[in-house]
Design an enzyme around this catalytic site. Structure first.
Site, PDB file in Angstrom:
ATOM      1  N   VAL A 166      18.903  60.662  13.988  1.00 44.97           N
ATOM      2  CA  VAL A 166      19.212  61.987  14.526  1.00 44.97           C
ATOM      3  C   VAL A 166      18.597  63.084  13.656  1.00 44.97           C
ATOM      4  O   VAL A 166      18.013  64.048  14.163  1.00 44.97           O
ATOM      5  CB  VAL A 166      20.737  62.172  14.660  1.00 44.97           C
ATOM      6  CG1 VAL A 166      21.050  63.539  15.225  1.00 44.97           C
ATOM      7  CG2 VAL A 166      21.322  61.078  15.540  1.00 44.97           C
ATOM      8  N   GLU A 182      28.847  69.568  19.083  1.00 42.70           N
ATOM      9  CA  GLU A 182      28.470  69.032  20.407  1.00 42.70           C
ATOM     10  C   GLU A 182      27.975  67.596  20.321  1.00 42.70           C
ATOM     11  O   GLU A 182      28.254  66.767  21.186  1.00 42.70           O
ATOM     12  CB  GLU A 182      27.398  69.928  21.033  1.00 42.70           C
ATOM     13  CG  GLU A 182      27.036  69.595  22.462  1.00 42.70           C
ATOM     14  CD  GLU A 182      28.191  69.818  23.429  1.00 42.70           C
ATOM     15  OE1 GLU A 182      28.847  68.820  23.742  1.00 42.70           O
ATOM     16  OE2 GLU A 182      28.428  70.969  23.846  1.00 42.70           O
ATOM     17  N   VAL A 196      30.340  64.189  20.500  1.00 39.97           N
ATOM     18  CA  VAL A 196      30.978  63.645  21.695  1.00 39.97           C
ATOM     19  C   VAL A 196      29.954  63.486  22.817  1.00 39.97           C
ATOM     20  O   VAL A 196      29.313  64.457  23.224  1.00 39.97           O
ATOM     21  CB  VAL A 196      32.131  64.554  22.175  1.00 39.97           C
ATOM     22  CG1 VAL A 196      32.786  63.975  23.418  1.00 39.97           C
ATOM     23  CG2 VAL A 196      33.156  64.762  21.078  1.00 39.97           C
ATOM     24  N   GLY A 237      26.962  62.235  23.131  1.00 41.29           N
ATOM     25  CA  GLY A 237      25.533  62.399  22.888  1.00 41.29           C
ATOM     26  C   GLY A 237      24.932  63.676  23.430  1.00 41.29           C
ATOM     27  O   GLY A 237      25.328  64.775  23.044  1.00 41.29           O
ATOM     28  N   ILE A 269      25.121  65.099  26.328  1.00 38.35           N
ATOM     29  CA  ILE A 269      25.827  65.845  27.376  1.00 38.35           C
ATOM     30  C   ILE A 269      26.492  67.079  26.774  1.00 38.35           C
ATOM     31  O   ILE A 269      27.253  66.952  25.824  1.00 38.35           O
ATOM     32  CB  ILE A 269      26.920  64.976  28.028  1.00 38.35           C
ATOM     33  CG1 ILE A 269      26.344  63.652  28.544  1.00 38.35           C
ATOM     34  CG2 ILE A 269      27.611  65.737  29.143  1.00 38.35           C
ATOM     35  CD1 ILE A 269      27.418  62.691  29.068  1.00 38.35           C
ATOM     36  N   GLY A 277      20.786  45.873  17.422  1.00 40.31           N
ATOM     37  CA  GLY A 277      21.111  46.998  16.538  1.00 40.31           C
ATOM     38  C   GLY A 277      22.007  48.033  17.193  1.00 40.31           C
ATOM     39  O   GLY A 277      22.087  49.179  16.763  1.00 40.31           O
ATOM     40  N   GLU A 314      27.778  49.448  15.303  1.00 42.10           N
ATOM     41  CA  GLU A 314      28.022  50.075  14.006  1.00 42.10           C
ATOM     42  C   GLU A 314      28.138  48.985  12.935  1.00 42.10           C
ATOM     43  O   GLU A 314      28.409  47.823  13.238  1.00 42.10           O
ATOM     44  CB  GLU A 314      29.339  50.865  14.032  1.00 42.10           C
ATOM     45  CG  GLU A 314      29.421  51.955  15.067  1.00 42.10           C
ATOM     46  CD  GLU A 314      28.995  53.320  14.535  1.00 42.10           C
ATOM     47  OE1 GLU A 314      28.671  53.433  13.336  1.00 42.10           O
ATOM     48  OE2 GLU A 314      28.956  54.260  15.339  1.00 42.10           O
ATOM     49  N   LYS A 330      36.333  60.464  19.732  1.00 45.08           N
ATOM     50  CA  LYS A 330      35.773  61.453  20.658  1.00 45.08           C
ATOM     51  C   LYS A 330      36.851  61.982  21.597  1.00 45.08           C
ATOM     52  O   LYS A 330      36.935  63.187  21.852  1.00 45.08           O
ATOM     53  CB  LYS A 330      34.627  60.820  21.446  1.00 45.08           C
ATOM     54  CG  LYS A 330      33.439  60.444  20.560  1.00 45.08           C
ATOM     55  CD  LYS A 330      32.457  59.524  21.284  1.00 45.08           C
ATOM     56  CE  LYS A 330      31.306  59.122  20.362  1.00 45.08           C
ATOM     57  NZ  LYS A 330      30.497  58.005  20.920  1.00 45.08           N
ATOM     58  N   GLY A 372      21.113  58.093  20.634  1.00 48.04           N
ATOM     59  CA  GLY A 372      19.663  58.071  20.523  1.00 48.04           C
ATOM     60  C   GLY A 372      19.123  59.330  19.872  1.00 48.04           C
ATOM     61  O   GLY A 372      19.776  60.371  19.859  1.00 48.04           O
TER      62      GLY A 372
END
Lengths: 428, 428
Positions: free
Chosen positions: B15, B131, B134, B136, B138, B189, B192, B207, B304
């Site tokens: 990220v 943001e 929770v 990703g 959206i 992968g 977690e 979340k 992602g």
């Protein structure tokens, strides 16, 4: 900040009444969320005496929305009258001229005058907010302008006219022809006074032009939207599309191509099992594609008292909280004029031909397609009892220009019994 | 405002690298949208030498994220390290103490320390935005906090752990048992380091607790989330549910009832043809229900590089634009402690019983259900070749308490060959 935010509401139809109810019933919640009381000081509508089911006696009354817009005790002018000129435009201009912020649900007005109004508002330090103008209760303007601000938007698509989607899904479910379902929708009060705004795709086209502006940083260009309504969609095409695994939707698509901005609002085939294909009745859906976020899909009620008032109140709460953003997400002066590209990005097409049932007809049509570089993915000639043979073709990807040329050439062969139906198949 | 907004980024995993790319590649777009340059001044990560595919030489380097958080040339501390304590917490506290705004993707941290951090930030006039924590890409926090601010939220639901949804849909599609698909997901992968965070529902529970706080104005209460993972979901239950017209999803539901706040994250049956039922793979979906807007459904990638970086940048752009809002949408001091209600709102349940195959077994079970006030909507005993008879029951609406009592009583009858499986059927 404990100074109340004072609203003046012009237009007390369904949505206006919905806003009055929320402001009154949720005073505490709104004050907690925004940090200040939100109140209505004055209202305006065509008829003062009409019973709207809400008590308006606490509010000052103005017969003239322009007078309402100019009142000293109004901070935010909430325009819920509609119409792309006349009182709506005059009163919003008056509100801006006297330094008020504006919240409106009026897509027609912004589609026609958005650039000028945004420039005027920004010159006065006012905001114009219009979440309720696009896709009812779905917070799509906010998502696109703010939530996805880190993206280069690549495509925006949407089913944004609930009436058209109602008609198309009702045709599918009932097997009734367009004319009958249209009459039903009219009887249910689903249609605008001028039904062409709905079924001609104009209302949805207004909305698409607003989304385009935000998505691509271009000036609103409603004239650049290629419009095609649903009036010619037959129950036969709906059934044939279903057999092929598709649904027909009035779908808006805006995308930037190498040649410029493509905006089209037209009946399209979408895969039956896609989110768009599964959309029923008056529900709206907007699909946003960005280079970072990939694809976000937003779905919700496209109209109605509660959902539209919810969108209006989202904008009001932002203003109450001091969250101020330019009308189209960037300074109006930086919006470029859209370079209009005739919609020509390649796609598969659905072709419904009616051929005279005589030897060689199909060969002629197939030759014409080949001559125009269009190859056939699937074809079927359905059983028929008269002198005309219905033929369905799904093409491989081709351009609208090639398709139009092929359709013209087919007509010249003299084997067509009817005008062909050609619908784009949109990949979702 | 042409002063640049200066970011310090702690954590350069997927990220973090995504954020670096967006800030660098879209400098002009971001400046146009926010009205000021957005730049990165300093970064921090565990290993300085690792090749991350992006050039970091323009940025100051800090080994210690706390030192990064305190730097004078950082306006916004972007925390992308993760972990609900340790460096993430220390550095965010340091950032707030020195007056920085914070953008984080860290749901675990906020689920455990959200209230204290929000209070600290508000005392210093700083914002904490999350943001990316929770669902990703959206923009769900923004939609709930701002876009739907005019609503009393009645229910929030969501599929918010892509790994679990991947496992469940892969089981369904492949017919493979849980253990094999889990091993696949691990090899890919997707899990977690502690897989229980995913398959135990903890990550999704974090979340949900954040959404609850915003939706209902209560303090984040992760401990109040009833957690049940997907580890016990068998391929047989997936097939049986499908036969009955349902899909099994790890679904979070938060709602206010007369008894308090119910929060549960558990495997549920949802109608196969509902938006939630149709969700496949790593995609996330959040359903928000409000008294005005009715129902809004948001769908998009849950994880992602691109999608999560998009969410981070949405928050960064808000701060750059001067759009400042409290962490949970209302002042932290006004958030009430949630009154935890054990999840007991009535619902139909799916029961998968394994009975000893001898006369009277089914009668005993049916009697127990009746004694507990549970009526049967559908029942089937499937064909079997051994000494145990699998029986599937869909109940009419009942409470969890009644169901648990019935399951206990069934066990006492001595006719059960196995522990019953009881899954809630959520109406969507």
């Amino acid at each position: 900040m404990t100074t109340p935010l004072r609203l003046g509401i012009a237009g007390l139809g369904t949505v206006g009444v919905g806003v009055v109810k929320i402001v009154r019933q949720k005073a505490n919640l709104l004050a907690t969320r925004t940090g200040r009381p939100v109140v209505i000081t004055a209202v305006s509508a065509r008829s003062r005496d009409k019973d709207r089911g809400v008590n308006l006696s606490d509010f000052a009354w103005e017969d003239d929305p322009v007078a309402l817009a100019k009142r000293d005790d109004v901070d935010v002018f909430v325009e819920l009258m509609g119409g792309h000129d006349g009182p709506a435009k005059d009163s919003i201009e008056a509100a801006i001229a006297t330094g008020k912020d504006v919240v409106t649900a009026n897509k027609a007005l912004l589609a026609h005058h958005g650039q000028a109004l945004a420039e005027a508002a920004e010159a006065k330090g006012c905001v114009i907010r219009f979440e309720a103008a696009v896709a009812g209760g779905i917070p799509v303007i906010k998502s696109l302008t703010e939530g996805l601000a880190g993206n280069e938007i690549t495509r925006v698509m949407g089913v944004m006219n609930g009436t058209c989607n109602y008609i198309l899904t009702r045709m599918q479910d009932s097997g009734l022809p367009y004319e009958e379902v249209f009459a039903e929708a009219d009887a249910l009060g689903y249609l605008e006074a001028d039904p062409n705004l709905d079924v001609g795709g104009i209302d949805a086209g207004h909305k698409l032009s607003l989304l385009s502006s935000i998505a691509f940083g271009t000036q609103v260009d409603f004239d650049g939207v290629e419009l095609e309504g649903i009036q010619r969609i037959s129950i036969e095409d709906i059934h044939q599309a279903a057999d092929l695994g598709y649904k027909i939707k009035l779908l808006g698509v805006a995308q930037i191509t190498g040649r410029g901005l493509e905006q089209r609002m037209s009946p399209c085939l979408v895969p039956a099992d896609s989110p768009l294909g599964q959309l029923k009745g008056g529900t709206n859906m907007v699909v946003i594609e960005g280079d970072a976020v990939e694809q976000v899909v937003l779905r919700g009620p496209g109209a109605g008292e509660g959902p539209t008032a919810s969108a209006v109140m989202g904008d009001v709460c932002d203003i109450a909280r001091g969250l101020r953003i330019t009308t189209f997400g960037v300074p109006a002066a930086s919006l470029e004029k859209a370079k209009v590209a005739q919609s020509n990005s390649p796609a598969p097409y659905y072709l419904h031909l009616t051929l005279q049932d005589r030897p060689g007809s199909l060969a002629k049509v197939a030759t014409v397609l080949g001559d125009n570089g269009i190859s056939i993915d699937r074809m079927r000639q359905t059983r028929h009892n008269d002198t005309n043979a219905p033929v369905l073709i799904v093409t491989h990807k081709t351009t609208r220009a090639a398709l139009d040329a092929a359709v013209d050439a087919m007509t010249e062969t003299g084997v067509m019994a009817n005008q062909p139906v050609a619908l784009r198949i949109e990949t979702v």
